[in-house]
Write an enzyme that holds these catalytic residues in place. Structure first.
Site, short mmCIF file in Angstrom:
data_model
loop_
_atom_site.label_atom_id
_atom_site.label_comp_id
_atom_site.label_asym_id
_atom_site.label_seq_id
_atom_site.Cartn_x
_atom_site.Cartn_y
_atom_site.Cartn_z
N LYS A 29 0.84 -1.20 0.00
CA LYS A 29 0.00 0.00 0.00
C LYS A 29 0.87 1.25 0.00
O LYS A 29 2.09 1.19 0.23
CB LYS A 29 -0.92 0.00 1.22
CG LYS A 29 -0.18 0.05 2.55
CD LYS A 29 -1.15 0.02 3.72
CE LYS A 29 -0.39 0.11 5.05
NZ LYS A 29 -1.29 0.21 6.21
N ARG A 36 -10.28 0.75 14.83
CA ARG A 36 -10.23 1.42 13.53
C ARG A 36 -11.28 0.79 12.61
O ARG A 36 -12.33 1.36 12.39
CB ARG A 36 -8.81 1.31 12.95
CG ARG A 36 -8.59 2.10 11.67
CD ARG A 36 -7.13 2.15 11.28
NE ARG A 36 -6.55 0.84 11.03
CZ ARG A 36 -5.27 0.64 10.70
NH1 ARG A 36 -4.43 1.67 10.61
NH2 ARG A 36 -4.81 -0.57 10.48
N HIS A 42 -5.41 -6.42 13.57
CA HIS A 42 -4.21 -5.58 13.43
C HIS A 42 -3.69 -5.20 14.80
O HIS A 42 -4.45 -4.79 15.68
CB HIS A 42 -4.51 -4.32 12.62
CG HIS A 42 -3.28 -3.57 12.25
ND1 HIS A 42 -2.38 -4.04 11.33
CD2 HIS A 42 -2.78 -2.39 12.69
CE1 HIS A 42 -1.37 -3.18 11.20
NE2 HIS A 42 -1.59 -2.18 12.03
N ARG A 90 2.28 -10.50 7.84
CA ARG A 90 2.00 -9.36 6.97
C ARG A 90 3.04 -8.26 7.14
O ARG A 90 2.72 -7.17 7.63
CB ARG A 90 0.62 -8.77 7.28
CG ARG A 90 -0.58 -9.65 7.07
CD ARG A 90 -1.87 -8.80 7.08
NE ARG A 90 -1.93 -7.86 8.16
CZ ARG A 90 -2.54 -8.07 9.33
NH1 ARG A 90 -3.13 -9.22 9.56
NH2 ARG A 90 -2.55 -7.14 10.26
N TYR A 111 14.16 31.23 4.19
CA TYR A 111 12.98 31.97 4.65
C TYR A 111 13.02 32.20 6.17
O TYR A 111 13.43 31.32 6.93
CB TYR A 111 11.72 31.18 4.31
CG TYR A 111 11.39 31.13 2.85
CD1 TYR A 111 11.00 32.27 2.16
CD2 TYR A 111 11.44 29.93 2.15
CE1 TYR A 111 10.68 32.22 0.81
CE2 TYR A 111 11.12 29.85 0.80
CZ TYR A 111 10.75 31.01 0.14
OH TYR A 111 10.43 30.95 -1.19
N CYS A 158 12.98 24.67 1.82
CA CYS A 158 12.04 25.34 0.91
C CYS A 158 11.20 24.31 0.16
O CYS A 158 11.39 23.10 0.31
CB CYS A 158 12.81 26.20 -0.09
SG CYS A 158 14.00 27.33 0.65
N ASP A 193 11.27 23.50 -2.94
CA ASP A 193 12.00 22.76 -3.98
C ASP A 193 13.49 22.65 -3.72
O ASP A 193 14.20 22.03 -4.53
CB ASP A 193 11.79 23.45 -5.34
CG ASP A 193 10.34 23.78 -5.59
OD1 ASP A 193 9.53 22.84 -5.66
OD2 ASP A 193 10.01 24.98 -5.67
#
Length: 379
Positions: A39, A137, A166, A226, A270, A317, A319
């Site tokens: 997943k 859950r 689980h 699992r 920044y 930042c 990028d």
């Protein structure tokens, strides 16, 4: 991978041989069939290439979170059994049956929806019953599961292939909750055994052990294990042990794209949150939080440059981010920079990155998004 993507200096390298070795190690350690969890883009490693390689290694079963992931694998030609472990949304159930995906059934209402989808398709649905032993859950509570179990084994439209739960705390080998959950699951499985005896159906596959269970709790191994993050060579928690000798599968590297001398008293990035205490040499690396590299590593993270650990300075930042080489540090444009992985005898593991970012390895790996090209070696 497009030609443009292949030129990007930032990239992920996935070692398929290490993946296969981890699978073999888990099999040796547990002696059980393995459901490989793929997943969330195979924990950032690439859903389709990883699933194909696991299938080539004879994986017994694959596990995904959403039906869309299962459909993507079927369309890519993956034929191994696939269990969708997430909660069932009724309108999608026809897709489960059409694409031969196994369904998590957690209530009588969900069972009826699966039966209706199976009837519409003219075939039986394959289901795994989900028992909630403490996660709260998805799943029917272990203390009230008998009604679902009886209905499932009486169903003509569904075949019960598995029953599972689980573990919430198995990452910590000392946590007492795992023993409690294991005992609750055993009580639920006793109901299943009685239902099998009445119906003449075979006992379904019992699966409980996630990565923490695989590493720490043999009582949870049952009929199938699992592994998720352990399959990719990372430990789920700082408290975890590694009796297998897992090998990291993913490396994340980039290249220097700018070099400058920053004068004493100047600030970087920044918010002007980091100030150079002396004249120093700073390089710029072309990856940022827009790629999934955590902003929480601002002035906290480290990278490897020429085999030496160097600190990230200033805010990460979108990028890019900056690294302080120190007054005497050396690097040239296009030198390799390792964010996760090894270089010249030094290494940075994803667990260490997660600790500095104040999070868990799962979030670091799954956060690395599709802006970063992935290359595969081995296999």
């Amino acid at each position: 991978m497009s030609d443009l993507a292949s030129q990007r200096p930032t990239r992920i390298r996935v070692d398929l041989d290490a993946l296969a070795e981890n699978l073999r190690g888990i099999r040796r350690h547990t002696g059980k069939p393995v459901m490989g969890i793929v997943k969330a883009n195979a924990y950032g490693h690439g859903l389709v290439p990883v699933a194909r390689h696991l299938e080539a290694q004879g994986i017994d079963q694959l596990g995904v979170a959403f039906v869309e992931e299962g459909i993507a694998l079927r369309r890519a030609g993956v034929r191994a059994p696939i269990l969708v472990m997430g909660g069932v949304y009724g309108k999608q159930l026809q897709d489960f049956v059409t694409h031969d995906l196994e369904i998590t059934v957690s209530s009588v209402d969900k069972l009826r929806l699966a039966e209706a989808a199976a009837e519409a398709a003219g075939r039986q649905a394959v289901v795994h019953l989900k028992i909630d032993t403490g996660m709260e859950r998805v799943g029917v509570h272990s203390y009230s599961c008998q009604g679902l179990i009886d209905a499932a084994f009486a169903s003509r439209g569904c075949v019960v292939k598995g029953v599972y739960s689980h573990l919430a705390c198995a990452d910590d080998p000392a946590h007492p909750m795992t023993a409690q959950q294991t005992a609750r699951f055993a009580e639920a499985c006793a109901h299943v055994e009685r239902a099998c005896a009445r119906s003449g159906a075979p006992m379904p596959i019992r699966h409980l052990a996630n990565s923490g269970g695989v590493l720490h709790f043999p009582d949870t191994w049952l009929d199938m294990v699992r592994p998720g993050i352990a399959l990719y060579g990372a430990l789920p928690d700082p408290a975890s042990n590694d009796p297998i000798g897992l090998k990291p599968v993913l490396a994340l590297t980039s290249r220097v794209v700018y070099f400058k001398v920053v004068r004493a008293g100047a600030t970087v990035s920044y918010g002007a949150t980091w100030t150079a205490g002396t004249d120093t040499r700073v390089i710029t690396i072309p990856i940022g939080y827009g790629d999934g590299w955590p902003r929480a590593l601002s002035s906290k993270g480290e990278v490897l440059v020429r085999g030496l650990r160097k600190p990230i300075v200033g805010r990460v930042c979108m990028d890019q981010f900056m690294v302080d080489l120190g007054p005497e540090g050396t690097a040239y444009n296009e030198d390799e920079v390792v964010l996760i992985g090894a270089q010249d005898g030094e290494s940075i593991r994803v667990e260490a990155v997660a600790e500095r970012a104040g999070t868990i390895p799962y979030e670091i790996l799954t956060g690395l998004n599709e802006r970063i090209p992935r290359g595969y070696v081995g296999g």
